[in-house]
Design a protein around this motif. Structure first.
Motif, PDB file in Angstrom:
ATOM      1  N   UNK A 122       0.845  -1.183   0.000  1.00  0.00           N
ATOM      2  CA  UNK A 122       0.000   0.000   0.000  1.00  0.00           C
ATOM      3  C   UNK A 122       0.881   1.233   0.000  1.00  0.00           C
ATOM      4  N   UNK A 127       3.180   9.051  -8.488  1.00  0.00           N
ATOM      5  CA  UNK A 127       3.442   8.083  -9.559  1.00  0.00           C
ATOM      6  C   UNK A 127       4.674   8.492 -10.362  1.00  0.00           C
ATOM      7  N   UNK A 132       7.728   4.454  -7.138  1.00  0.00           N
ATOM      8  CA  UNK A 132       8.689   3.437  -7.591  1.00  0.00           C
ATOM      9  C   UNK A 132       9.186   2.552  -6.454  1.00  0.00           C
ATOM     10  N   UNK A 134       7.338   0.782  -4.981  1.00  0.00           N
ATOM     11  CA  UNK A 134       6.587  -0.434  -5.262  1.00  0.00           C
ATOM     12  C   UNK A 134       6.945  -0.907  -6.670  1.00  0.00           C
TER      13      UNK A 134
ATOM     14  N   UNK B  96      -5.510  -1.399  -8.978  1.00  0.00           N
ATOM     15  CA  UNK B  96      -4.199  -1.106  -8.384  1.00  0.00           C
ATOM     16  C   UNK B  96      -3.260  -0.480  -9.417  1.00  0.00           C
ATOM     17  N   UNK B 101      -5.687   7.406 -10.505  1.00  0.00           N
ATOM     18  CA  UNK B 101      -6.168   8.127 -11.690  1.00  0.00           C
ATOM     19  C   UNK B 101      -7.641   7.932 -11.993  1.00  0.00           C
TER      20      UNK B 101
END
Lengths: 203, 200
Positions: A122, A127, A132, A134, B96, B101
């Protein structure tokens, strides 16, 4: 308030009421499904750091029951699989990134000297930058790291560098994601610390 | 019939929301690393634009002018959150992948733009067509950018390997910076085609 003002207010309230009812109903109808999906995703990550990869949803539950031992202590929870030198420990991680909570699992080898695997479940980081953390590329930097503790204070030494790692105690960071890396670093340190404490209690 | 044709060609080509009006660019850059993600995102935008346009159009005679933006936002948010919940329930992996978005479609100007510019003035039927047309315009660009990025960035298309060299990986194209460049080049090409084909 003028007549048209009252009318505007009343109509807005009616629309808001209808929208709220729609949202509530939808949530009620799908919440169990979402919960189950989240459970599957979490279990999949946990089993993945314990070495069970690419499982279907049905296999997950079986393996959780048969091959994984869960131990709950006051200081936290850990999972264990295998026996002797082949056993692996996994602990949950919780921390804070730049935008919100970061969670995941970390696994260690039988004597807690090497990080076996690492996975984020989580995060709400930016983004392309902080998110990154994850990614397989980032996991690979952490996998296989020796767990180092400072001789004097028993502190866990684990550092995510700003940019390239400068020495053996550091791993490469993510440029432009200083806060996410700092949060991840704290999270990993506290998870290892907790694992060491729990192991000491056990012995 | 010609009215419908005009609405469709305007939404998809002449007044394409991304190229002509430069709306919805944020998501166009963010979710275009893979064609699959771009398609799901596009379906979301088509559904939500069409449904919002329909609802706003049905209510257009009773929505007071002073609070129309509030009501439009309420309607958009409701549809977006419902879609997000359904995605989480029935296509969790994709939800996920798309991360924040889907939720951010609420702030996608294409939807508010269409309900302001079209649905407040026209009947429900035409409004639905207008919503779908704008959504398809968005889809055209999203899928084009995603195809270029997935093919040249990861050597794949819809997840299937096209460039068989396993070491092939152009990180520049997979990153957000690469998306900017691809989009710039695509805008350039499409504008050139439009000029050659003659302005409407």
């Amino acid at each position: 308030m003028s007549d048209s003002g009252i009318k505007a207010f009343v109509i807005t309230m009616i629309v808001a009421g209808v929208c709220a009812t729609t949202l509530g109903t939808t949530h009620h109808l799908v919440k169990n499904r979402i919960k189950r999906n989240q459970f599957i995703a979490e279990s999949r990550a946990l089993l993945s750091v314990l070495g069970f990869k690419n499982l279907s949803a049905d296999e997950l539950e079986g393996i959780l029951k048969t091959s994984v031992r869960k131990t709950q202590r006051k200081t936290g929870v850990f999972w264990e699989t295998g026996t002797g030198k082949g056993s692996i420990y996994a602990v949950p991680m919780k921390g804070r990134g730049l935008w919100g909570p970061v969670e995941g699992f970390l696994s260690l080898n039988h004597d807690l000297t090497v990080i076996k695997d690492f996975m984020i479940t989580k995060q709400e980081e930016t983004p392309g930058l902080g998110a990154e953390i994850e990614s397989e590329a980032f996991y690979r930097r952490i996998r296989g790291r020796k767990v180092r503790t400072s001789a004097s204070s028993n502190e866990v030494i684990f550092k995510i560098a700003r940019g390239k790692a400068a020495n053996n105690n550091e791993i490469d960071g993510i440029t432009g994601a200083t806060e996410s890396c700092r949060g991840t670093q704290e999270m990993v340190i506290s998870a290892i610390k907790r694992a060491l404490e729990m192991k000491n209690v056990q012995n | 019939m010609s009215r419908i044709k005009t609405i469709l060609t305007n939404g998809i080509w002449y007044e394409n929301p991304i190229f002509h009006q430069v709306l919805g660019v944020c998501s166009a850059l963010a979710v275009t690393t893979q064609v699959k993600n771009a398609i799901v995102m596009s379906i979301a935008v088509i559904c939500i634009t069409a449904l919002t346009n329909f609802t706003v159009s049905v209510l257009r005679k009773i929505i007071p002018f002073s609070v129309r933006l509030i009501i439009e936002m309420l309607i958009i948010s409701t549809f977006v959150i419902v879609f997000d919940q359904l995605l989480k329930a029935y296509y969790f992996e994709m939800s996920r992948e798309l991360g924040p978005y889907v939720g951010l479609i609420i702030t996608n100007c294409i939807i508010l733009g269409r309900s302001e510019a079209f649905a407040l003035r026209e009947g429900p039927g035409l409004s639905v067509i207008d919503g779908i047309a704008s959504g398809l315009g968005y889809t055209l660009i999203l899928v084009s950018i995603a195809a270029v990025r997935e093919l040249f960035g990861a050597g794949k298309l819809l997840g299937y390997s096209i460039i068989s060299n396993p070491d092939y990986h152009a990180r520049g194209l997979a990153s957000a910076g690469g998306a900017f460049i691809v989009m710039g080049i695509l805008i350039w090409i499409m504008n050139a085609i439009r000029r050659v084909g003659g302005e409407k």
